[in-house]
Scaffold this active site. Structure first.
Site, PDB file in Angstrom:
ATOM      1  N   ASP A 271       1.302   5.466   8.183  1.00 59.44           N
ATOM      2  CA  ASP A 271       1.337   4.886   6.835  1.00 59.44           C
ATOM      3  C   ASP A 271       2.030   3.527   6.804  1.00 59.44           C
ATOM      4  OD1 ASP A 271       3.588   6.423   7.558  1.00 59.44           O
ATOM      5  OD2 ASP A 271       4.196   6.751   5.494  1.00 59.44           O
TER       6      ASP A 271
ATOM      7  N   GLU B  29       5.055   9.283   6.930  1.00 59.53           N
ATOM      8  CA  GLU B  29       6.386   9.250   7.540  1.00 59.53           C
ATOM      9  C   GLU B  29       7.384   8.522   6.649  1.00 59.53           C
ATOM     10  OE1 GLU B  29       9.806   7.592   9.321  1.00 59.53           O
ATOM     11  OE2 GLU B  29       8.075   6.322   8.878  1.00 59.53           O
TER      12      GLU B  29
END
Length: 441
Positions: free
Chosen positions: A101, A168
């Protein structure tokens, strides 16, 4: 003749030792053919970042690349997570993890390939998106490692487990993948390894910290209540701004006077909001805190002290029990500290030193940043894991910073721009050599 024979034997033994001390010297040559492809992949990922929980296209890119290499691929694990399994005979199962991400940052690197992507966040605000934490480097190195391990599969035996983890940055991805059956629906790993790009280590080098490497992370909200009124008549109010100010200062005594100075602890008030006009005393002030520690006992001590101090200050100001501050700990976002298994960390360090040379491997000190990588080793199986830092700073920038004493752009900075060709090359070599040694130990 005897001396000649002994000398010959010694020379032969020396040659064998030298050869065995660098068993993966072929990696750099093998990798050179794939570097243009990996650099192109990096640019694609860098220019098309996606926020946490939105990594659909990123997951497809990872899945497509692993499928081409012959992995059995499962997509949408714990959101947009991807798991690739490649069985290559009998041997241990080694899991390699990347995160996928991006961050809500408008890129300001000035690079020709800078991200210009915008999107709507969860509050419907338009934000930029940037891989300001280096996850594009992570993914490129991840795919490069998969390529090298498959290309050189005659050099190892076992099961290779490639895990691309979403979310994350919000501390949710590892939890979601574990909940989705990462260690029950797929082979359970014997070892877990990962890397994270560093904004303080020069490209071409890596750094590793045995033991604690990254911290516990907690987000805490405090709602401080009061009795509002006119700013000209403060004696008729219970001013929550004053209460908030007292609390902000008092919280710092937790670290300085309650927790052992030998135990790392950080309590930072990152946000304070209250009031609407110069001459109005409001009814409420809100604080947002981040807590950092390594020891779970310190974490519990931090939270208990915050609740006690806010409660006590409110009562001392004349508020009754119904109006004491509300302390909310975001347990769903809690990230545990990352502990590098010392034995595994030593093995990984040795592998990387053999591949890159000892001069290019540094010992890292623990940092107070957080990473949900640590969750993978906290299951009941207690699987040993290690994450190492991959230098990303352009060498000239690093040398200038050292010489002039200037600061470098940090991770999460809008100006963070790693030397991606050298960083990816180093990451692939370091990770591939580490994995091969774990398969062949």
């Amino acid at each position: 003749m005897r001396n000649f024979i002994l000398s010959s034997l010694a020379l032969a033994f020396s040659t064998q030792v030298c050869a065995s001390s660098s068993p993966y010297t072929f990696l750099e040559k093998s990798l050179s053919n794939n570097l243009p492809e990996l650099e192109a992949l990096y640019l694609k990922l860098h220019q098309t970042p996606e926020l946490s929980y939105q990594e659909e296209n990123t997951g497809k890119i990872i899945a497509t690349n692993l499928t081409k290499l012959g992995f059995k691929v499962t997509a949408n694990v714990g959101g947009f997570g991807v798991v690739g399994i490649f069985k290559n005979g009998n041997g241990p199962t080694v899991m390699i993890r990347t995160d996928t991400d991006g961050l809500p940052i408008i890129e300001e690197t000035g690079k020709s390939y800078a991200s210009t992507v915008t999107t709507l966040d969860k509050n419907n605000n338009k934000v930029g998106i940037m891989h300001g934490c280096g996850h594009d480097i992570h993914m490129s190195s991840f795919i490069g490692t998969a390529q090298q391990l498959i290309k050189n599969k005659s050099q190892w035996q076992g099961t290779l487990m490639m895990v691309a983890q979403p979310a994350e940055e919000v501390g949710a991805g590892a939890k979601a993948m574990l909940k989705a059956g990462l260690f029950t629906k797929f082979p359970k790993p014997d070892h877990i390894i990962g890397l994270h790009v560093s904004a303080s280590v020069p490209a071409g080098k890596v750094a590793i910290a045995p033991g604690y490497a990254l911290a516990n992370v907690d987000s805490v909200d405090i709602s401080i209540k009061g009795k509002g009124g006119h700013g000209a008549y403060p004696h008729l109010t219970k001013d929550p701004v004053v209460l908030a100010s007292r609390i902000v200062l008092a919280l710092q005594t937790i670290n300085s006077r309650e927790i052992s100075p030998l135990k790392p602890s950080v309590i930072t008030v990152g946000s304070i909001h209250g009031g609407s006009k110069h001459n109005i005393i409001s009814n409420e002030v809100k604080l947002q805190l981040t807590l950092r520690s390594y020891d779970p006992k310190v974490r519990a001590q931090q939270i208990a002290a915050i609740k006690r101090i806010t409660h006590g200050i409110a009562l001392s100001a004349g508020l009754d029990e119904s109006m004491v501050p509300v302390v909310y700990v975001h347990e769903e976002e809690k990230i545990p500290s990352t502990y590098n298994n010392p034995i595994l960390a030593k093995k990984v360090q040795s592998s990387i030193e053999t591949e890159l040379g000892k001069i290019n491997v540094q010992k890292s000190e623990p940092v107070m940043a957080g990473e949900d990588f640590g969750l993978y080793t906290l299951t009941e199986d207690k699987i040993p894991s290690t994450i190492f830092w991959l230098g990303g700073v352009p060498v000239k920038d690093y040398e200038k910073s050292v010489k002039e004493g200037t600061s470098l752009p940090s991770l999460h900075s809008s100006k963070f721009a790693p030397d991606y060709p050298l960083t990816i090359k180093t990451g692939v070599r370091a990770m591939t050599a580490s994995a091969m040694d774990l398969f062949n130990q």
